[in-house]
Design a protein around this motif. Structure first.
Motif, PDB file in Angstrom:
ATOM      1  N   GLN A 201      80.049  16.970 109.221  1.00 53.92           N
ATOM      2  CA  GLN A 201      80.452  16.082 108.113  1.00 53.92           C
ATOM      3  C   GLN A 201      79.565  14.846 107.971  1.00 53.92           C
ATOM      4  O   GLN A 201      79.326  14.388 106.866  1.00 53.92           O
ATOM      5  N   ILE A 202      79.088  14.279 109.075  1.00 53.61           N
ATOM      6  CA  ILE A 202      78.300  13.055 109.048  1.00 53.61           C
ATOM      7  C   ILE A 202      76.833  13.400 109.226  1.00 53.61           C
ATOM      8  O   ILE A 202      76.498  14.249 110.061  1.00 53.61           O
ATOM      9  N   SER A 203      75.970  12.745 108.461  1.00 50.53           N
ATOM     10  CA  SER A 203      74.536  12.860 108.714  1.00 50.53           C
ATOM     11  C   SER A 203      74.155  11.830 109.759  1.00 50.53           C
ATOM     12  O   SER A 203      74.342  10.627 109.544  1.00 50.53           O
ATOM     13  N   GLY A 238      79.092  14.341 119.427  1.00 48.54           N
ATOM     14  CA  GLY A 238      79.501  13.011 119.850  1.00 48.54           C
ATOM     15  C   GLY A 238      80.578  12.391 118.978  1.00 48.54           C
ATOM     16  O   GLY A 238      81.254  11.458 119.424  1.00 48.54           O
ATOM     17  N   HIS A 239      80.744  12.886 117.760  1.00 50.76           N
ATOM     18  CA  HIS A 239      81.753  12.348 116.849  1.00 50.76           C
ATOM     19  C   HIS A 239      82.391  13.484 116.063  1.00 50.76           C
ATOM     20  O   HIS A 239      81.812  14.546 115.893  1.00 50.76           O
ATOM     21  N   ARG A 240      83.576  13.218 115.573  1.00 49.09           N
ATOM     22  CA  ARG A 240      84.390  14.194 114.859  1.00 49.09           C
ATOM     23  C   ARG A 240      84.791  15.327 115.798  1.00 49.09           C
ATOM     24  O   ARG A 240      85.032  15.086 116.986  1.00 49.09           O
ATOM     25  N   HIS A 241      84.833  16.551 115.296  1.00 50.39           N
ATOM     26  CA  HIS A 241      85.469  17.624 116.059  1.00 50.39           C
ATOM     27  C   HIS A 241      84.481  18.726 116.427  1.00 50.39           C
ATOM     28  O   HIS A 241      83.457  18.904 115.753  1.00 50.39           O
ATOM     29  N   PRO A 242      84.775  19.485 117.479  1.00 50.21           N
ATOM     30  CA  PRO A 242      83.911  20.620 117.839  1.00 50.21           C
ATOM     31  C   PRO A 242      83.760  21.567 116.660  1.00 50.21           C
ATOM     32  O   PRO A 242      84.658  21.707 115.822  1.00 50.21           O
ATOM     33  N   MET A 243      82.599  22.227 116.583  1.00 52.37           N
ATOM     34  CA  MET A 243      82.311  23.067 115.427  1.00 52.37           C
ATOM     35  C   MET A 243      81.712  24.408 115.849  1.00 52.37           C
ATOM     36  O   MET A 243      80.958  24.486 116.814  1.00 52.37           O
ATOM     37  N   ARG A 244      82.054  25.419 115.080  1.00 57.18           N
ATOM     38  CA  ARG A 244      81.477  26.750 115.267  1.00 57.18           C
ATOM     39  C   ARG A 244      80.364  27.026 114.259  1.00 57.18           C
ATOM     40  O   ARG A 244      79.700  28.050 114.334  1.00 57.18           O
ATOM     41  N   SER A 245      80.175  26.123 113.333  1.00 56.33           N
ATOM     42  CA  SER A 245      79.175  26.306 112.271  1.00 56.33           C
ATOM     43  C   SER A 245      77.910  25.511 112.576  1.00 56.33           C
ATOM     44  O   SER A 245      77.389  24.811 111.712  1.00 56.33           O
ATOM     45  N   PHE A 246      77.427  25.615 113.803  1.00 48.32           N
ATOM     46  CA  PHE A 246      76.303  24.808 114.257  1.00 48.32           C
ATOM     47  C   PHE A 246      75.057  25.059 113.421  1.00 48.32           C
ATOM     48  O   PHE A 246      74.404  24.130 112.941  1.00 48.32           O
ATOM     49  N   GLU A 248      74.773  26.514 110.445  1.00 42.22           N
ATOM     50  CA  GLU A 248      74.972  26.147 109.047  1.00 42.22           C
ATOM     51  C   GLU A 248      74.845  24.631 108.862  1.00 42.22           C
ATOM     52  O   GLU A 248      74.289  24.161 107.860  1.00 42.22           O
ATOM     53  N   ARG A 249      75.348  23.891 109.852  1.00 43.50           N
ATOM     54  CA  ARG A 249      75.257  22.436 109.760  1.00 43.50           C
ATOM     55  C   ARG A 249      73.810  21.972 109.853  1.00 43.50           C
ATOM     56  O   ARG A 249      73.393  21.053 109.146  1.00 43.50           O
ATOM     57  N   ILE A 250      73.027  22.591 110.726  1.00 46.24           N
ATOM     58  CA  ILE A 250      71.608  22.257 110.818  1.00 46.24           C
ATOM     59  C   ILE A 250      70.913  22.506 109.489  1.00 46.24           C
ATOM     60  O   ILE A 250      70.129  21.669 109.016  1.00 46.24           O
ATOM     61  N   SER A 251      71.202  23.627 108.863  1.00 45.91           N
ATOM     62  CA  SER A 251      70.588  23.931 107.566  1.00 45.91           C
ATOM     63  C   SER A 251      70.957  22.897 106.515  1.00 45.91           C
ATOM     64  O   SER A 251      70.107  22.458 105.733  1.00 45.91           O
ATOM     65  N   SER A 252      72.211  22.485 106.497  1.00 47.92           N
ATOM     66  CA  SER A 252      72.642  21.510 105.485  1.00 47.92           C
ATOM     67  C   SER A 252      72.013  20.140 105.743  1.00 47.92           C
ATOM     68  O   SER A 252      71.698  19.413 104.797  1.00 47.92           O
ATOM     69  N   LEU A 253      71.799  19.780 107.000  1.00 48.91           N
ATOM     70  CA  LEU A 253      71.128  18.509 107.299  1.00 48.91           C
ATOM     71  C   LEU A 253      69.679  18.531 106.836  1.00 48.91           C
ATOM     72  O   LEU A 253      69.169  17.545 106.292  1.00 48.91           O
ATOM     73  N   LYS A 254      69.003  19.650 107.019  1.00 48.09           N
ATOM     74  CA  LYS A 254      67.623  19.768 106.543  1.00 48.09           C
ATOM     75  C   LYS A 254      67.566  19.612 105.028  1.00 48.09           C
ATOM     76  O   LYS A 254      66.713  18.887 104.488  1.00 48.09           O
ATOM     77  N   ILE A 255      68.461  20.276 104.349  1.00 53.39           N
ATOM     78  CA  ILE A 255      68.497  20.195 102.883  1.00 53.39           C
ATOM     79  C   ILE A 255      68.776  18.768 102.441  1.00 53.39           C
ATOM     80  O   ILE A 255      68.149  18.247 101.506  1.00 53.39           O
ATOM     81  N   HIS A 256      69.735  18.114 103.098  1.00 53.14           N
ATOM     82  CA  HIS A 256      70.081  16.734 102.745  1.00 53.14           C
ATOM     83  C   HIS A 256      68.862  15.820 102.803  1.00 53.14           C
ATOM     84  O   HIS A 256      68.605  15.041 101.867  1.00 53.14           O
TER      85      HIS A 256
END
Length: 337
Positions: A201-203, A238-246, A248-256
């Motif tokens: 959720q957080i960049s 380090g923040h928010r909740h554990p995730m299984r979409s590791f 997918e999250r990396i891809s969205s951060l790159k796009i951002h």
């Protein structure tokens, strides 16, 4: 005092503890487990009277005595992760582990010879930040000193295999969010303790600071590529909740970040702008100095990446009545090669 929350993740044999911190994030995730020789704690959080008491509550609830804590592992040097390490070492006698580069950065930011508290306001002012903001920086930066005291006695973790608390991790060192940031990957469980390198959720904030990593956004993107190559079933950030979409999250951060670079390139293409002008256009000014410091440093990180890629230039102008130059960013064109 609100009691701290903790969750035992049975499959991973890992307990997540939510330790209080100020600001919109509200808490930092600490992790612990019990090995044959004792208890390991990852990222104990910032130091305050409240967080000290929270740890005493957690230890009592989990039937842990301070003397059982053998190792304190730090992903990076930021106060919300590193801050309690020295205090906890005094309470427990535990070893404190972090990367050599992260320790250097802790000394750069919080050490006795550190000059960043005085250098940063001058640096931000030269990039257009107004006096109403720069005059708040020194007391703001000094407010972190109690959160990181006392200084722990540190041992260094190198990339490669790291055995701690009866578990073996592959250590991956990346930068961008913080120089020398460590993530800990446990291959047999396909889990990663990724600190702030990847957050749901957080960049993660990417800051350009004078005297630190000169190309933090490049470092961050390269780190995402390295982390993305791992087979991760579950990530513990380090923040928010554990995730299984590791992944997918990396891809969205790159796009951002690619989208943000394009957005800023368009802005300075319309007219030359200082980093502060870019910052306020992107983030506004309706927040406190803590968030403004992050916003300004992140704007500078993106502008520097445009310069590195040959898409922008940094130049200086001298405003009327000023003795100091103001730095502005301009788009690269055929007329401005």
């Amino acid at each position: 005092m609100k009691l701290p929350e903790w969750t035992f993740h049975e499959e991973e044999e890992l307990t997540r503890v939510k330790i209080s911190m100020s600001g919109p994030l509200r808490w930092v995730n600490s992790y612990l487990w019990r090995g044959e020789k004792g208890v390991v704690i990852v990222d104990p959080g910032p130091r305050s009277n409240q967080t000290e008491e929270e740890w005493h509550v957690v230890w009592n609830a989990l039937s842990i005595t301070p003397q059982e804590i053998t190792d304190i592992v730090l992903t990076h040097h930021h106060p919300d992760h590193y801050g309690l390490a020295g205090w906890m070492q005094e309470q427990t006698g535990a070893s404190v582990w972090m990367s050599r580069r992260a320790h250097q950065e802790a000394e750069f930011m919080w050490g006795r010879e550190a000059e960043i508290n005085h250098v940063l306001p001058v640096y931000f002012r030269s990039h257009g930040m107004t006096e109403i903001w720069t005059e708040q920086l020194l007391p703001h930066l000094e407010s972190f000193d109690p959160q990181v005291s006392p200084t722990p006695l540190v041992q260094y973790v190198e990339e490669g295999a790291f055995e701690v608390g009866g578990r073996t991790f592959q250590v991956i060192e990346t930068s961008g969010h913080a120089p020398g940031h460590l993530s800990f990957y446990e291959a047999d469980r396909e889990l990663i303790l990724c600190g702030d390198a990847v957050l749901p959720q957080i960049s993660p904030n990417i800051s350009l600071l004078p005297g630190s990593d000169p190309e933090p956004l490049l470092s961050f993107m390269q780190g995402l590529d390295e982390l993305g190559a791992l087979s991760v079933r579950k990530a513990f950030p380090g923040h928010r909740h554990p995730m299984r979409s590791f992944h997918e999250r990396i891809s969205s951060l790159k796009i951002h970040h690619e989208e943000r670079l394009n957005q800023i390139e368009k802005m300075i293409g319309e007219q030359p702008q200082s980093a502060f002008e870019v910052c306020t256009a992107l983030f506004g000014q309706k927040f406190g100095i803590h968030q403004m410091r992050f916003a300004m440093a992140e704007s500078l990180a993106h502008l520097q990446e445009l310069v590195r890629q040959g898409r922008a230039d940094l130049t200086s102008i001298t405003e009327q009545g000023s003795k100091h130059p103001l730095y502005v960013y301009v788009i690269k064109t055929k007329d401005n090669p």
